[in-house]
Write an enzyme that holds these catalytic residues in place. Structure first.
Site, PDB file in Angstrom:
ATOM      1  N   SER A 155      -4.185  -3.239   0.197  1.00  0.00           N
ATOM      2  CA  SER A 155      -3.278  -2.108   0.357  1.00  0.00           C
ATOM      3  C   SER A 155      -3.241  -1.195  -0.865  1.00  0.00           C
ATOM      4  O   SER A 155      -2.701  -0.092  -0.790  1.00  0.00           O
ATOM      5  CB  SER A 155      -1.857  -2.594   0.668  1.00  0.00           C
ATOM      6  OG  SER A 155      -1.263  -3.177  -0.469  1.00  0.00           O
ATOM      7  N   LYS A 193       3.035  -2.791  -5.295  1.00  0.00           N
ATOM      8  CA  LYS A 193       3.081  -1.465  -4.688  1.00  0.00           C
ATOM      9  C   LYS A 193       3.502  -0.415  -5.725  1.00  0.00           C
ATOM     10  O   LYS A 193       4.020  -0.734  -6.794  1.00  0.00           O
ATOM     11  CB  LYS A 193       4.084  -1.444  -3.535  1.00  0.00           C
ATOM     12  CG  LYS A 193       3.693  -2.291  -2.326  1.00  0.00           C
ATOM     13  CD  LYS A 193       2.471  -1.755  -1.618  1.00  0.00           C
ATOM     14  CE  LYS A 193       2.153  -2.558  -0.370  1.00  0.00           C
ATOM     15  NZ  LYS A 193       1.638  -3.905  -0.686  1.00  0.00           N
TER      16      LYS A 193
END
Length: 234
Positions: A155, A193
């Protein structure tokens, strides 16, 4: 999310445009990617266009425009900083192969503990029991405590963070917009993230368009550190 071949083709087209001012021919693309036929190039071009990385201009032969590169994917909106990680290349767990010892005692590599795995994709447990250490040049580390986590998932691939990398983390309980952080969600799910504030909420943003941004109230997110670099085994 780009496949390796899509990424290689996009890079090749962009470099040729910078060098010659015109995109490469399909034969040149085929040879550059070592494909057997031009049909594979057609499929890759179509995939890149569908994902918004390139645009084919109508009524012009070989007319391709690069709209964005993976490093910039999903960056829309001001105030968000990019991240180009410093990467140490070597063999995991082998001090001599990773970072040679400097003659100056004050510049000797620092042993950073590896504390488990962190998700750059689906949820995974992080901050487990210390398993081993990796050697890191001291000029890559700031003040305070540091640890490393093995990245699992894709991701964050468009920020240069690959599956299998070791993420070097500076332990911290706060973050600024644009920082890539270790975030603990609901005290049970850890993820790597990009951190961003959105009003009274916190956004945890992937660097891969195949994944969604997660918007959460602050009481569900606890910052456990900031990414400062990567250790790559190859």
């Amino acid at each position: 999310m780009l496949t390796r071949k899509q990424y290689e083709l996009l890079r090749f087209i962009n470099e040729r445009l910078k060098e010659a001012g015109v995109p490469p021919s399909f034969d040149e693309m085929k040879d550059a990617l070592d494909l057997r036929s031009k049909s594979g190039i057609h499929r890759l071009i179509t995939a890149l266009e569908e994902r918004g990385f390139i645009r084919r201009l109508p009524n012009r032969a070989r007319a391709i425009e690069v709209i964005k590169l993976p490093e910039l994917a999903g960056a829309g909106g001001g105030g968000r900083r990019g991240f180009t990680p410093s990467v140490i290349e070597g063999t995991l767990g082998k001090r001599s192969a990773a970072v040679p010892v400097a003659e100056n005692e004050g510049e000797r590599p620092v042993a950073v503990p590896v504390m488990g795995r962190i998700a750059a994709g689906t949820p995974i447990e992080a901050l487990q029991t210390r398993s081993h250490t990796i050697s890191v040049p001291p000029d890559m580390l700031g003040s305070g405590e540091h640890y490393a986590l093995e990245v699992r998932g894709d991701s964050m691939v468009d920020a240069g963070i690959l599956d299998g990398d070791m993420a070097l983390i500076q332990r911290n309980e706060s973050a600024d917009t644009g920082d890539i952080v270790v975030a603990l969600i609901d005290e049970e799910e850890a993820t790597l993230k990009r951190f961003r504030r959105r009003g009274a909420s916190i956004a945890l943003e992937p660097a891969n368009t195949a994944y969604e941004v997660r918007i959460l109230p602050p009481n569900r997110v606890r910052i456990q550190g900031k990414l400062i670099g990567l250790y790559r085994k190859y």
